[in-house]
Structure formats: C-alpha cells, structure tokens
Design an enzyme around this catalytic site. Sequence first.
Site, mmCIF file in Angstrom:
data_model
loop_
_atom_site.group_PDB
_atom_site.id
_atom_site.type_symbol
_atom_site.label_atom_id
_atom_site.label_comp_id
_atom_site.label_asym_id
_atom_site.label_seq_id
_atom_site.Cartn_x
_atom_site.Cartn_y
_atom_site.Cartn_z
ATOM 1 N N ASN A 168 18.185 21.875 229.387
ATOM 2 C CA ASN A 168 18.892 20.166 229.454
ATOM 3 C C ASN A 168 18.411 20.054 231.374
ATOM 4 O OD1 ASN A 168 19.575 17.956 230.246
ATOM 5 N ND2 ASN A 168 21.942 18.369 230.019
ATOM 6 N N ARG A 193 17.388 19.295 224.948
ATOM 7 C CA ARG A 193 17.631 17.868 225.211
ATOM 8 C C ARG A 193 17.082 17.291 225.327
ATOM 9 N NH1 ARG A 193 22.295 15.494 229.248
ATOM 10 N NH2 ARG A 193 22.768 13.667 227.940
ATOM 11 N N HIS A 241 25.841 11.008 223.575
ATOM 12 C CA HIS A 241 26.659 11.662 223.241
ATOM 13 C C HIS A 241 26.974 12.149 222.081
ATOM 14 C CE1 HIS A 241 29.589 10.823 227.445
ATOM 15 N NE2 HIS A 241 28.742 11.717 227.614
ATOM 16 N N ARG A 295 30.962 5.308 235.931
ATOM 17 C CA ARG A 295 30.956 3.930 235.418
ATOM 18 C C ARG A 295 32.176 2.897 235.226
ATOM 19 N NH1 ARG A 295 27.891 7.362 231.884
ATOM 20 N NH2 ARG A 295 26.125 8.136 233.104
ATOM 21 N N MET A 335 39.156 13.879 237.859
ATOM 22 C CA MET A 335 40.651 13.448 236.578
ATOM 23 C C MET A 335 41.362 14.260 237.179
ATOM 24 S SD MET A 335 41.928 11.867 234.771
ATOM 25 C CE MET A 335 41.408 10.453 233.488
ATOM 26 N N ILE A 388 38.106 15.854 230.104
ATOM 27 C CA ILE A 388 39.216 15.403 230.068
ATOM 28 C C ILE A 388 39.898 15.317 228.408
ATOM 29 C CG2 ILE A 388 40.580 12.545 230.114
ATOM 30 C CD1 ILE A 388 37.746 12.092 232.604
ATOM 31 N N ASN A 411 41.619 19.457 227.924
ATOM 32 C CA ASN A 411 42.131 19.371 229.362
ATOM 33 C C ASN A 411 43.272 19.022 229.436
ATOM 34 O OD1 ASN A 411 40.661 22.169 229.887
ATOM 35 N ND2 ASN A 411 39.054 20.799 230.535
ATOM 36 N N GLU A 463 27.694 20.963 223.122
ATOM 37 C CA GLU A 463 26.583 20.640 222.856
ATOM 38 C C GLU A 463 24.943 21.526 223.094
ATOM 39 O OE1 GLU A 463 28.139 17.869 225.650
ATOM 40 O OE2 GLU A 463 26.512 16.934 224.690
HETATM 41 P P1 ADP Z 1 30.015 16.030 232.280
HETATM 42 O O1 ADP Z 1 30.614 15.262 231.166
HETATM 43 O O2 ADP Z 1 29.484 16.560 233.134
HETATM 44 O O3 ADP Z 1 29.784 17.676 231.024
HETATM 45 P P2 ADP Z 1 33.484 17.633 231.795
HETATM 46 O O4 ADP Z 1 32.865 17.338 229.989
HETATM 47 O O5 ADP Z 1 33.310 18.994 232.272
HETATM 48 O O6 ADP Z 1 31.956 16.654 232.060
HETATM 49 O O7 ADP Z 1 34.312 17.201 231.779
HETATM 50 C C1 ADP Z 1 34.490 16.937 233.093
HETATM 51 C C2 ADP Z 1 36.025 16.268 233.228
HETATM 52 O O8 ADP Z 1 37.150 16.553 232.756
HETATM 53 C C3 ADP Z 1 36.586 15.392 235.643
HETATM 54 O O9 ADP Z 1 37.339 14.396 235.109
HETATM 55 C C4 ADP Z 1 37.472 16.865 234.774
HETATM 56 O O10 ADP Z 1 38.293 16.593 236.509
HETATM 57 C C5 ADP Z 1 37.990 17.128 233.273
HETATM 58 N N1 ADP Z 1 38.750 18.310 233.382
HETATM 59 C C6 ADP Z 1 38.812 18.935 233.502
HETATM 60 N N2 ADP Z 1 40.063 19.968 233.577
HETATM 61 C C7 ADP Z 1 41.003 19.545 233.021
HETATM 62 C C8 ADP Z 1 42.267 19.162 233.019
HETATM 63 N N3 ADP Z 1 42.515 21.191 233.862
HETATM 64 N N4 ADP Z 1 43.209 18.317 233.886
HETATM 65 C C9 ADP Z 1 42.544 17.087 233.489
HETATM 66 N N5 ADP Z 1 41.260 17.078 233.320
HETATM 67 C C10 ADP Z 1 39.905 18.031 233.706
#
Ligand code: ADP
Length: 394
Positions: free
Chosen positions: A7, A86, A175, A236, A279, A327, A330, A380
């Site tokens: 990527n 990618r 995505h 964004r 988040m 998000i 998790n 991905e």
């Molecule tokens: P990307 O789009 O860069 O691949 P990710 O899919 O890793 O990003 O997502 C990143 C987001 O996920 C961030 O906002 C991060 O805070 C959130 N995140 C990761 N773990 C947790 C958690 N345990 N609780 C809340 N938010 C989380």
Amino acid sequence: MQILVINCGSSSLKFAVIDPVARTEAVNGLAQRLGSPEASITWKDASGKKQETAIAGGDHAKAMRAVYGGLKERGLAAGLAGIGHRVVHGGQLFSASMLIDEQVEKGIESCFALGPLHNPPNLLGIRICKELFPGMRQVAVFDTAFHQSMPRQAYLYPVPYAWYEQHAVRKYGFHGTSHRFVSARTIEMLGLKTEDSAVIVAHLGNGCSATAVKNGKSVDTTMGLTPLEGLVMGTRSGDIDPALIAFMCERLGKDAAKVTDLLNKQSGLIGLSGVSNDMRALLAEVDKGNDRAKLAVEVFCYRLAKSLAALAVPLGRIDALAFTGGIGENSVPVRAKVIEHLKILGFALDPARNAVSGRESKGRITTDGSTCALVVPTNEELVIALDTAGLVTG
Ligand code: ADP
C-alpha cells in the site's frame, strides 16, 4: 503460497507478506515520513518482534529497495508468487482487481485527476516493484471497484449532466475491499444466501463509510467523488451544505482548495472536539467530563445512524448491520449509541453482547428476535492477497 501486499501512499509505504491459503502473515511493516530526514522502516515479524531502521531522506524507491533487502534477509523474497497493490481510484474503468500490464498502468494514470493524492504514489509503487522484481506478476486491487455495481440513480449527483459526461463527476465510493470482505463474511457467519441477502456495512476507522450490499453487490455507499462525502470521520466533515465552501472562502479570505483542505483535515471529530481525531482518546475525554468531546461523539453517532437508516432504502429490508474498522470493532459506546438511534428499524441492543464485541455470540450485539447488528473484523490486506493469488495462478 506467499503474496507481497503493498500500500504505497503519499508519504508512507505499508507492506505485508501473506499466505492467503493459510491466512497467515510472515511479516508486515511500515515505511513512514518518506522524503524527510526522519524516514524510517518498522518491521514486525510473525512472532511479534519489532525492528526499526532509519532510511534518512529515503524516498519511495529507497524504501522499497530496503523492503526488498529485508525480505531477502528473511528468506521471503524468492518464494513470492505475486505482488498485490492497493490502488485507491479505479474510476469507471475497473470493476474488479486486475493483473497489471501496460494497459492497466495507463488506466491507473488516467484516474490521477480523480485520486490526485493517492493514485500517483500507488502507480509509483507498482513501477518500482516492476524494477525490483522483474517478471513477477502484479495485481491492482481498487478501493472503488466493489461500488461499480451501484445503479445510476445511486451514483449520479443531481448536477448538470454534462459534468458527468465531460468530467466523470459521480459517486465512486471507497473502502471497497473492506465492504466486500465484511459483507461476504457477514453472509457466511449468518448462514444467509448471497443471492437473497441485504446487509449494511459500517466501516468506521480514521476514514468512515457505510455501504448497502444487496445480494452480494454494492447498491449504494456514503463516500462520493472523493472520500470527503458521507459520514463524520476523524478529520473529515462528511456531508455539509455545499454552499458552505463559498461562504467560508469569503469569510476567511481563502480559496476553495484551502477551505476544502480544512474540511478534509481539520473537521469531523477533531474539528468539533478541538481535542483529537482519535475515537479512543475522545471517549477517554468524555469520561473526564469534556463537553466538546461529548458533542463530537454525539454528532458522529447521530449522523452515522441517519446515514445507516438511509441505506435501508435501496435494500428494502435489513438482514444485518455489520460494524467494522478500528471504531466499529472496538468502540462499545459508539455502537451502543448508534443502535439506540436505530430503534425505529427494529434494532435492540444486548449490552452484555456489545460489551464483549459479540465474541461469544458470533459477533451479534443485538438481542435475539430484534434486527441483527454484529461486529465483523475487516482484513483489507488479506483481500488483496486473495485477489492477487487468484489472478496470478489463473
Ligand atoms: P485506519 O482507517 O487508519 O485503518 P483504524 O481502522 O485502525 O484506522 O481505526 C482507527 C480508529 O479506531 C481511531 O479513531 C481509534 O481511536 C479507533 N479505535 C481503536 N481502538 C479503539 C477502542 N478500543 N475504542 C475506541 N476506539 C478505538
């Protein structure tokens, strides 16, 4: 079989060596801050062991050479069956992953205007790999491809039709690899029939988008011509009144490119909260009583729920709503708030299931008998490796 997944972004290069059959990863890594004195590469082996090396001033070519060297050292370079890249924008040219040849390279180049930040480094990565791995078959996996099945009533903007004909202005959606993987996995987990299924996927990471997947095909999605449209994201804005741009140009004395940049980089969660685009950090602030952080999370969840409800229209019914991305996978309170907003569509949260991300209930976070919402981790890189393996072995 081992596939190298690449990527190649504007200032970073992510890589992984994946066995798509065994679904294992031999190594992954990230070269970042490319072009700066702090450029470095981090390697993570299957054992979890990390190693960081500086490549001061290193550009994409130097980083890729270092990756090649590191793979050789680990005995991984010789056994590669193919390389999967990618590629962000495939425009209207690509509706599936493609074995790369001159024609495909030209196609990726012709989409530079649509993906000015991503497609040039994506193509650069392909060209560098061609030199480093002569004769190796390479595959392009497009973020936009899965959404090419949208009907025109979903992808056309109500603007002068000539904009579409002459400038390819339409919704493309992004995505796609994640939406494709997660919707297929949802169908599999719930034992649905692909040809008779109605799934909404909410991919919530730093970038966020949601897609309506009917009978296995994308029929509408929230991102548009660019990834700025749709849901509230880390930095964004997502949907806004388009007249806001001219209004703020005048107020700030800045041009449209600058204001658009602010909508891309200083809006969304960071814009509203003034604290963070992350988040997890925001939820920690909410716990400490930070009202602006609370506001940002509330707007994020409310707007997300409205967009998800709108995606019920092209589906006609909802078999499942799948949460994915950092998000989505998790964040227990975000999922809880969104499901609360979606009561009207028959969702009822099971707080105990939600608290464990539905791990003990095949991902399900709503009560039995209510509309199904579940957590489905995305992957991905695996999709890129699978597509590449499929195409290089014919
Ligand atoms: P990307 O789009 O860069 O691949 P990710 O899919 O890793 O990003 O997502 C990143 C987001 O996920 C961030 O906002 C991060 O805070 C959130 N995140 C990761 N773990 C947790 C958690 N345990 N609780 C809340 N938010 C989380």
